[in-house]
Design a protein around this motif. Sequence first.
Motif, PDB file in Angstrom:
ATOM      1  N   GLU A 189      17.558  -8.613   4.283  1.00  0.00           N
ATOM      2  CA  GLU A 189      18.811  -8.188   3.465  1.00  0.00           C
ATOM      3  C   GLU A 189      18.459  -8.964   2.146  1.00  0.00           C
ATOM      4  N   MET A 190      17.879  -9.761   1.704  1.00  0.00           N
ATOM      5  CA  MET A 190      17.600 -10.419   0.644  1.00  0.00           C
ATOM      6  C   MET A 190      16.200  -9.931   0.558  1.00  0.00           C
ATOM      7  N   SER A 191      15.018  -9.679   1.274  1.00  0.00           N
ATOM      8  CA  SER A 191      14.398  -9.327   1.354  1.00  0.00           C
ATOM      9  C   SER A 191      14.015  -7.982   0.889  1.00  0.00           C
ATOM     10  N   ASP A 192      14.997  -6.830   1.781  1.00  0.00           N
ATOM     11  CA  ASP A 192      15.403  -5.501   0.926  1.00  0.00           C
ATOM     12  C   ASP A 192      15.894  -5.795  -0.611  1.00  0.00           C
ATOM     13  N   VAL A 193      16.281  -6.591  -1.034  1.00  0.00           N
ATOM     14  CA  VAL A 193      16.411  -6.358  -2.228  1.00  0.00           C
ATOM     15  C   VAL A 193      15.744  -7.091  -3.401  1.00  0.00           C
ATOM     16  N   GLY A 194      14.514  -8.061  -2.546  1.00  0.00           N
ATOM     17  CA  GLY A 194      13.654  -8.437  -3.643  1.00  0.00           C
ATOM     18  C   GLY A 194      12.508  -7.135  -3.189  1.00  0.00           C
ATOM     19  N   MET A 195      12.679  -6.525  -2.722  1.00  0.00           N
ATOM     20  CA  MET A 195      11.324  -5.460  -2.569  1.00  0.00           C
ATOM     21  C   MET A 195      11.903  -3.981  -3.509  1.00  0.00           C
ATOM     22  N   ALA A 196      13.326  -3.982  -3.553  1.00  0.00           N
ATOM     23  CA  ALA A 196      13.653  -3.064  -4.407  1.00  0.00           C
ATOM     24  C   ALA A 196      13.685  -3.649  -5.938  1.00  0.00           C
ATOM     25  N   ILE A 197      14.121  -4.816  -5.979  1.00  0.00           N
ATOM     26  CA  ILE A 197      13.376  -4.860  -7.687  1.00  0.00           C
ATOM     27  C   ILE A 197      12.188  -5.155  -8.292  1.00  0.00           C
ATOM     28  N   GLN A 198      11.552  -5.182  -6.906  1.00  0.00           N
ATOM     29  CA  GLN A 198      10.364  -5.333  -7.522  1.00  0.00           C
ATOM     30  C   GLN A 198       9.352  -3.943  -7.453  1.00  0.00           C
ATOM     31  N   ARG A 199      10.254  -3.051  -7.196  1.00  0.00           N
ATOM     32  CA  ARG A 199       9.432  -1.811  -7.211  1.00  0.00           C
ATOM     33  C   ARG A 199      10.251  -0.833  -8.795  1.00  0.00           C
ATOM     34  N   ALA A 200      11.519  -1.782  -8.662  1.00  0.00           N
ATOM     35  CA  ALA A 200      12.115  -1.099  -9.921  1.00  0.00           C
ATOM     36  C   ALA A 200      11.400  -1.967 -10.922  1.00  0.00           C
ATOM     37  N   GLU A 201      10.887  -2.889 -11.083  1.00  0.00           N
ATOM     38  CA  GLU A 201      10.287  -3.775 -12.040  1.00  0.00           C
ATOM     39  C   GLU A 201       8.676  -3.115 -12.422  1.00  0.00           C
ATOM     40  N   ASP A 202       7.906  -2.597 -11.528  1.00  0.00           N
ATOM     41  CA  ASP A 202       6.472  -2.305 -11.484  1.00  0.00           C
ATOM     42  C   ASP A 202       6.751  -0.573 -11.840  1.00  0.00           C
ATOM     43  N   LYS A 203       7.322  -0.132 -11.516  1.00  0.00           N
ATOM     44  CA  LYS A 203       8.098   1.054 -12.524  1.00  0.00           C
ATOM     45  C   LYS A 203       8.375   1.227 -13.733  1.00  0.00           C
ATOM     46  N   THR A 204       8.971   0.083 -13.739  1.00  0.00           N
ATOM     47  CA  THR A 204       9.273   0.351 -15.422  1.00  0.00           C
ATOM     48  C   THR A 204       8.611  -0.244 -16.139  1.00  0.00           C
ATOM     49  N   ALA A 205       7.481  -0.858 -15.621  1.00  0.00           N
ATOM     50  CA  ALA A 205       6.248  -1.400 -16.279  1.00  0.00           C
ATOM     51  C   ALA A 205       5.123  -0.466 -16.362  1.00  0.00           C
ATOM     52  N   GLN A 206       5.463   0.962 -15.354  1.00  0.00           N
ATOM     53  CA  GLN A 206       4.383   1.250 -15.245  1.00  0.00           C
ATOM     54  C   GLN A 206       4.485   2.466 -16.210  1.00  0.00           C
ATOM     55  N   LEU A 207       5.956   3.029 -16.317  1.00  0.00           N
ATOM     56  CA  LEU A 207       6.408   4.077 -17.612  1.00  0.00           C
ATOM     57  C   LEU A 207       6.515   3.482 -18.676  1.00  0.00           C
ATOM     58  N   GLN A 208       6.507   2.169 -19.181  1.00  0.00           N
ATOM     59  CA  GLN A 208       5.960   1.411 -20.191  1.00  0.00           C
ATOM     60  C   GLN A 208       3.918   1.701 -20.534  1.00  0.00           C
ATOM     61  N   ALA A 209       3.482   1.049 -19.942  1.00  0.00           N
ATOM     62  CA  ALA A 209       2.319   1.446 -19.942  1.00  0.00           C
ATOM     63  C   ALA A 209       1.884   2.669 -20.447  1.00  0.00           C
ATOM     64  N   ARG A 210       2.422   3.684 -19.078  1.00  0.00           N
ATOM     65  CA  ARG A 210       2.744   5.621 -19.831  1.00  0.00           C
ATOM     66  C   ARG A 210       2.356   5.643 -21.172  1.00  0.00           C
ATOM     67  N   ALA A 211       4.260   5.201 -21.630  1.00  0.00           N
ATOM     68  CA  ALA A 211       4.257   6.032 -23.073  1.00  0.00           C
ATOM     69  C   ALA A 211       3.760   4.941 -23.833  1.00  0.00           C
ATOM     70  N   GLY A 212       3.215   3.691 -23.565  1.00  0.00           N
ATOM     71  CA  GLY A 212       2.494   3.088 -24.568  1.00  0.00           C
ATOM     72  C   GLY A 212       0.571   4.145 -24.724  1.00  0.00           C
ATOM     73  N   ALA A 213       0.414   4.174 -24.215  1.00  0.00           N
ATOM     74  CA  ALA A 213      -0.958   4.659 -23.334  1.00  0.00           C
ATOM     75  C   ALA A 213      -1.125   6.461 -24.366  1.00  0.00           C
ATOM     76  N   ILE A 214       0.291   6.932 -24.121  1.00  0.00           N
ATOM     77  CA  ILE A 214       0.873   8.170 -25.231  1.00  0.00           C
ATOM     78  C   ILE A 214       0.793   7.839 -26.016  1.00  0.00           C
TER      79      ILE A 214
END
Length: 289
Positions: A189-214
């Motif tokens: 259960e915690m592994s699933d939660v940790g993976m979800a948090i990691q995916r959310a952080e990665d996606k947020t960082a990707q969106l922030q990088a994309r917005a900065g690049a634009i």
Amino acid sequence: MDAGPVLWVLLQQLELESVRRGRAKPMSGVMKRMGMIFRAKANKALDRAEDPRETLDYSYQKQLELLQKVRRGVADVATSRKRLELQLNQLQSQSTKLEEQGRKALALGREDLAREALTRRASLQQQVTDLETQHQTLQGEEEKLTLAAQRLQAKVDAFRTKKETIKATYTAAQAQTRIAESFSGISEEMSDVGMAIQRAEDKTAQLQARAGAIDELLASGALDDQSGLQKDDLQAELDRISGGTDVELELQRMKAELTGGTSGKQAIEGGTAGPQDRPQQQTPRFDKQ
């Protein structure tokens, strides 16, 4: 559905068919190896699905069923013994009655009737002896079964106590393991939660990088702003300079107001002096042009 067992069955059928037709020899080594593999996988699956608490409850249930059968056997033997006791009572009553009839016939001088009554009594006495032997046998069996039932009852009670202790210990250990796994983050259960948090952080960082690049590309003019709100570098620099000039002009105006206000204040404070002390004002002259 797992295709492993089905494949194994098909291979066995093909091998038997080939052997029956004489086209191939038995693949004993291959089949033994496959059988060992499937048994190992089945054993692992059963071990993973087995719950010790359920196994203990099932064993306890079986012991209760065995105890019930022993008690039923004791009841059956006791019933048979009671039935023999009733037959013995009846035979003894008949024997006593025949003895009284023989005495009465002998008193009346009927020796032949007395002999017949005694003969019947002797036959009944033999039956009584046989029934008494059976009664003693059944009584011994009843005592043995009763003692066995008592011992089995004691074992069942002890097993029940031990079973509940083991179940409580297993449940506590399982809870401690789950808590430790949750704290360490290795539980499912915690592994699933940790993976979800990691995916959310990665996606947020990707969106922030994309917005900065634009933003950088729009600022450099590499991309065109379709909304018309974004300005190029030249216009931005002109706006910045113009904004700075307006600020300087506003600052100079405020300084002039402050300077004029101070001179008027000094003039008002010096108004108490006499006319002789005031400097004569010269009438301004306007030259004709």
